[in-house]
Design a protein around this motif. Structure first.
Motif, PDB file in Angstrom:
ATOM      1  N   GLU A  21       9.051   5.919  24.079  1.00  0.00           N
ATOM      2  CA  GLU A  21      10.365   6.320  24.579  1.00  0.00           C
ATOM      3  C   GLU A  21      10.800   5.399  25.726  1.00  0.00           C
ATOM      4  O   GLU A  21      11.983   5.070  25.858  1.00  0.00           O
ATOM      5  CB  GLU A  21      10.338   7.772  25.050  1.00  0.00           C
ATOM      6  CG  GLU A  21       9.989   8.780  23.965  1.00  0.00           C
ATOM      7  CD  GLU A  21      10.892   8.702  22.750  1.00  0.00           C
ATOM      8  OE1 GLU A  21      12.030   8.202  22.864  1.00  0.00           O
ATOM      9  OE2 GLU A  21      10.458   9.126  21.666  1.00  0.00           O
ATOM     10  N   ASN A  22       9.838   4.972  26.542  1.00  0.00           N
ATOM     11  CA  ASN A  22      10.151   4.024  27.616  1.00  0.00           C
ATOM     12  C   ASN A  22      10.585   2.676  27.041  1.00  0.00           C
ATOM     13  O   ASN A  22      11.535   2.045  27.538  1.00  0.00           O
ATOM     14  CB  ASN A  22       8.934   3.839  28.524  1.00  0.00           C
ATOM     15  CG  ASN A  22       8.556   5.115  29.262  1.00  0.00           C
ATOM     16  OD1 ASN A  22       9.388   5.996  29.480  1.00  0.00           O
ATOM     17  ND2 ASN A  22       7.292   5.229  29.649  1.00  0.00           N
ATOM     18  N   VAL A  23       9.888   2.236  25.998  1.00  0.00           N
ATOM     19  CA  VAL A  23      10.274   0.982  25.344  1.00  0.00           C
ATOM     20  C   VAL A  23      11.670   1.121  24.739  1.00  0.00           C
ATOM     21  O   VAL A  23      12.494   0.206  24.835  1.00  0.00           O
ATOM     22  CB  VAL A  23       9.253   0.595  24.256  1.00  0.00           C
ATOM     23  CG1 VAL A  23       9.721  -0.641  23.492  1.00  0.00           C
ATOM     24  CG2 VAL A  23       7.880   0.337  24.866  1.00  0.00           C
ATOM     25  N   ARG A  24      11.936   2.277  24.139  1.00  0.00           N
ATOM     26  CA  ARG A  24      13.244   2.494  23.522  1.00  0.00           C
ATOM     27  C   ARG A  24      14.365   2.453  24.560  1.00  0.00           C
ATOM     28  O   ARG A  24      15.444   1.908  24.299  1.00  0.00           O
ATOM     29  CB  ARG A  24      13.253   3.847  22.787  1.00  0.00           C
ATOM     30  CG  ARG A  24      14.375   3.986  21.765  1.00  0.00           C
ATOM     31  CD  ARG A  24      14.478   5.418  21.283  1.00  0.00           C
ATOM     32  NE  ARG A  24      13.190   5.972  20.917  1.00  0.00           N
ATOM     33  CZ  ARG A  24      12.644   5.864  19.710  1.00  0.00           C
ATOM     34  NH1 ARG A  24      13.278   5.222  18.756  1.00  0.00           N
ATOM     35  NH2 ARG A  24      11.465   6.415  19.460  1.00  0.00           N
ATOM     36  N   TYR A  25      14.108   3.020  25.732  1.00  0.00           N
ATOM     37  CA  TYR A  25      15.140   2.984  26.770  1.00  0.00           C
ATOM     38  C   TYR A  25      15.419   1.548  27.215  1.00  0.00           C
ATOM     39  O   TYR A  25      16.586   1.154  27.386  1.00  0.00           O
ATOM     40  CB  TYR A  25      14.719   3.827  27.973  1.00  0.00           C
ATOM     41  CG  TYR A  25      15.638   3.621  29.162  1.00  0.00           C
ATOM     42  CD1 TYR A  25      16.927   4.145  29.153  1.00  0.00           C
ATOM     43  CD2 TYR A  25      15.229   2.860  30.262  1.00  0.00           C
ATOM     44  CE1 TYR A  25      17.787   3.939  30.226  1.00  0.00           C
ATOM     45  CE2 TYR A  25      16.087   2.649  31.324  1.00  0.00           C
ATOM     46  CZ  TYR A  25      17.359   3.186  31.308  1.00  0.00           C
ATOM     47  OH  TYR A  25      18.206   2.956  32.357  1.00  0.00           O
ATOM     48  N   ILE A  26      14.372   0.762  27.411  1.00  0.00           N
ATOM     49  CA  ILE A  26      14.568  -0.623  27.830  1.00  0.00           C
ATOM     50  C   ILE A  26      15.329  -1.396  26.756  1.00  0.00           C
ATOM     51  O   ILE A  26      16.225  -2.197  27.060  1.00  0.00           O
ATOM     52  CB  ILE A  26      13.204  -1.285  28.126  1.00  0.00           C
ATOM     53  CG1 ILE A  26      12.588  -0.643  29.366  1.00  0.00           C
ATOM     54  CG2 ILE A  26      13.356  -2.793  28.326  1.00  0.00           C
ATOM     55  CD1 ILE A  26      11.207  -1.155  29.698  1.00  0.00           C
ATOM     56  N   ALA A  27      15.005  -1.150  25.487  1.00  0.00           N
ATOM     57  CA  ALA A  27      15.708  -1.828  24.401  1.00  0.00           C
ATOM     58  C   ALA A  27      17.182  -1.452  24.384  1.00  0.00           C
ATOM     59  O   ALA A  27      18.063  -2.322  24.260  1.00  0.00           O
ATOM     60  CB  ALA A  27      15.055  -1.482  23.058  1.00  0.00           C
ATOM     61  N   ALA A  28      17.483  -0.166  24.518  1.00  0.00           N
ATOM     62  CA  ALA A  28      18.882   0.281  24.514  1.00  0.00           C
ATOM     63  C   ALA A  28      19.635  -0.284  25.705  1.00  0.00           C
ATOM     64  O   ALA A  28      20.791  -0.719  25.584  1.00  0.00           O
ATOM     65  CB  ALA A  28      18.937   1.811  24.517  1.00  0.00           C
ATOM     66  N   THR A  29      19.001  -0.297  26.872  1.00  0.00           N
ATOM     67  CA  THR A  29      19.645  -0.840  28.070  1.00  0.00           C
ATOM     68  C   THR A  29      19.901  -2.333  27.924  1.00  0.00           C
ATOM     69  O   THR A  29      20.965  -2.838  28.316  1.00  0.00           O
ATOM     70  CB  THR A  29      18.766  -0.578  29.308  1.00  0.00           C
ATOM     71  OG1 THR A  29      18.549   0.828  29.440  1.00  0.00           O
ATOM     72  CG2 THR A  29      19.436  -1.103  30.572  1.00  0.00           C
ATOM     73  N   THR A  30      18.942  -3.049  27.353  1.00  0.00           N
ATOM     74  CA  THR A  30      19.106  -4.493  27.174  1.00  0.00           C
ATOM     75  C   THR A  30      20.259  -4.801  26.236  1.00  0.00           C
ATOM     76  O   THR A  30      21.055  -5.718  26.490  1.00  0.00           O
ATOM     77  CB  THR A  30      17.811  -5.102  26.628  1.00  0.00           C
ATOM     78  OG1 THR A  30      16.739  -4.850  27.542  1.00  0.00           O
ATOM     79  CG2 THR A  30      17.947  -6.604  26.442  1.00  0.00           C
ATOM     80  N   VAL A  31      20.375  -4.053  25.151  1.00  0.00           N
ATOM     81  CA  VAL A  31      21.481  -4.268  24.221  1.00  0.00           C
ATOM     82  C   VAL A  31      22.813  -3.991  24.910  1.00  0.00           C
ATOM     83  O   VAL A  31      23.773  -4.762  24.788  1.00  0.00           O
ATOM     84  CB  VAL A  31      21.317  -3.383  22.975  1.00  0.00           C
ATOM     85  CG1 VAL A  31      22.559  -3.453  22.099  1.00  0.00           C
ATOM     86  CG2 VAL A  31      20.092  -3.816  22.178  1.00  0.00           C
ATOM     87  N   LEU A  32      22.890  -2.874  25.636  1.00  0.00           N
ATOM     88  CA  LEU A  32      24.139  -2.533  26.328  1.00  0.00           C
ATOM     89  C   LEU A  32      24.513  -3.599  27.355  1.00  0.00           C
ATOM     90  O   LEU A  32      25.663  -4.063  27.396  1.00  0.00           O
ATOM     91  CB  LEU A  32      23.991  -1.169  27.002  1.00  0.00           C
ATOM     92  CG  LEU A  32      25.256  -0.533  27.583  1.00  0.00           C
ATOM     93  CD1 LEU A  32      25.090   0.980  27.666  1.00  0.00           C
ATOM     94  CD2 LEU A  32      25.598  -1.064  28.968  1.00  0.00           C
ATOM     95  N   VAL A  33      23.533  -4.013  28.172  1.00  0.00           N
ATOM     96  CA  VAL A  33      23.813  -5.028  29.192  1.00  0.00           C
ATOM     97  C   VAL A  33      24.214  -6.345  28.533  1.00  0.00           C
ATOM     98  O   VAL A  33      25.145  -7.028  28.990  1.00  0.00           O
ATOM     99  CB  VAL A  33      22.577  -5.225  30.098  1.00  0.00           C
ATOM    100  CG1 VAL A  33      22.738  -6.460  30.969  1.00  0.00           C
ATOM    101  CG2 VAL A  33      22.361  -3.986  30.964  1.00  0.00           C
ATOM    102  N   GLY A  34      23.525  -6.708  27.456  1.00  0.00           N
ATOM    103  CA  GLY A  34      23.853  -7.953  26.775  1.00  0.00           C
ATOM    104  C   GLY A  34      25.289  -7.985  26.281  1.00  0.00           C
ATOM    105  O   GLY A  34      25.992  -8.995  26.420  1.00  0.00           O
ATOM    106  N   HIS A  35      25.758  -6.871  25.720  1.00  0.00           N
ATOM    107  CA  HIS A  35      27.140  -6.815  25.248  1.00  0.00           C
ATOM    108  C   HIS A  35      28.130  -6.752  26.412  1.00  0.00           C
ATOM    109  O   HIS A  35      29.239  -7.272  26.311  1.00  0.00           O
ATOM    110  CB  HIS A  35      27.326  -5.605  24.346  1.00  0.00           C
ATOM    111  CG  HIS A  35      26.649  -5.759  23.023  1.00  0.00           C
ATOM    112  ND1 HIS A  35      26.181  -4.694  22.290  1.00  0.00           N
ATOM    113  CD2 HIS A  35      26.331  -6.868  22.303  1.00  0.00           C
ATOM    114  CE1 HIS A  35      25.629  -5.128  21.170  1.00  0.00           C
ATOM    115  NE2 HIS A  35      25.698  -6.449  21.161  1.00  0.00           N
TER     116      HIS A  35
END
Length: 379
Positions: A21-35
């Protein structure tokens, strides 16, 4: 009575692993920040570097997580039903909402399931990945073949964004690698045995390499959705660059898995359970800011950093329980009305549910050859 109710409801859900779940949060945050910083990449060099240095923690990490929780068993009726209601239905629903939003902006209808809007290509690819996995695992060298396909698909100019075909092929190695973490205890143990200081050193080295290559590394290469000809790559350049990108992504994602805490982390772990909400909803928000030319007004480093901070903070809002409750019919719709009753699904036959076929009388059954294995005869 209570036991009977539990049996009817099915087995209790397994507790969620806080590490993933921690990995999933970092992945979601990275995608959002990237866009969020994409419109600022050309104007601010540090935003260009941040995008390049963090891309592998976004979609590649999401693909790895999806593979980690995907089974290679054949898609039976129930599993296929979950694929329809859990992925395909949200894909159609969010595509429709996105089209309505774009129509409200420019009064032109853009609805298309062939060419996914925004981040929805991942959902479409995820359907294909899960459907292909039972067949891929039967190959002798599945990982090597998937990497070879990811490298050679760049030569096919007719394989691109429609049906998310190119990205389905190029990001599949990450998905399969996640499946290996699920199935191969030796591989998972090897990743867990890497010292955290070594994973941190690798992550820092990759970030430093992205800074050194900042002017020569195009973010378009990282998406791996266009043929080599679109990037003016010759054979001697396109294949090595994509191979380096794949290797870079694998090393970085595995280092992330090792670095992320295995325990429950306040806020991070709970938001990780809403990772798909963050992933699916943020393009709808960013589209509004693009429509009002918000990013065109950013012209100082301080303002760019403020955009970055707001982007990270917005994950708390998009992953909050009120937003989940409001958008659940969109992101996690109840699709039982679309499926046949469980007892009538194909995998419910032969004693696993539903009405079994009538038994054949002994006289009507042919005698098995002497010495034959009764289990080899399927009814």
């Amino acid at each position: 009575m209570l036991r009977q109710q539990r049996d009817i409801a099915g087995p209790a859900a397994k507790p969620r692993d806080p590490q993933w779940e921690n990995v999933r949060y970092i992945a979601a945050t990275t995608v959002l920040v990237g866009h969020a910083i994409t419109p600022l990449r050309d104007q601010f060099p540090f935003m260009h570097w941040l995008y390049n240095a963090s891309w592998q923690l976004g979609v590649p990490a999401f693909a790895l997580i999806s593979g980690r929780f995907s089974s290679a068993l054949p898609l039976t009726g129930r599993a296929a039903g979950r694929l329809v209601t859990g992925i395909a239905l949200p894909y159609v629903a969010v595509s429709l909402v996105t089209s309505i939003q774009l129509w409200a902006i420019d009064r032109e209808w853009h609805f298309s399931l062939v060419e996914p809007a925004a981040t929805l290509w991942f959902l479409l690819s995820l359907i294909f990945w899960k459907m292909a996995l039972p067949y891929v695992v039967t190959l002798r060298w599945p990982l090597a073949i998937s990497v070879l396909l990811a490298l050679t698909v760049g030569f096919a100019e007719d394989i691109g964004y429609p049906f998310s075909a190119s990205q389905t092929i190029t990001f599949f190695p990450f998905f399969y690698l996640g499946h290996l973490l699920r199935e191969r205890e030796g591989f998972a143990s090897a990743v867990a045995a890497v010292p955290r200081w070594a994973a941190a050193l690798v992550t820092a080295a990759l970030a430093g390499g992205a800074w050194l290559l900042n002017d020569r590394l195009s973010p378009e290469w990282l998406a791996m959705k266009r043929p080599y000809s679109a990037e003016d790559f010759a054979f001697a350049r396109g294949v090595p660059i994509r191979a380096a990108i794949l290797l870079w992504g694998v090393i970085a994602v595995l280092a992330l898995v090792r670095l992320v805490p295995r325990r429950h982390v306040p806020l991070m772990t709970s938001l990780g359970t809403a990772g798909m909400y963050i992933y699916i909803l943020h393009p709808l928000v960013l589209t509004h800011f693009h429509n009002i030319d918000f990013f065109a007004r950013i012209d100082t480093d301080a303002e760019a950093l403020a955009v970055l901070a707001v982007a990270v903070a917005s994950t708390v809002v998009l992953g909050s329980r009120p937003v989940q409750a409001l958008t659940r019919p969109l992101v996690q719709p109840r699709g039982r009305w679309l499926l046949r009753p469980p007892e009538r699904l194909p995998d419910a036959a032969d004693g696993r549910g539903g009405t079994p076929p009538p038994p054949r009388s002994p006289a009507a059954s042919p005698a098995a050859p002497q010495g034959a294995d009764p289990a080899s005869r399927s009814g």
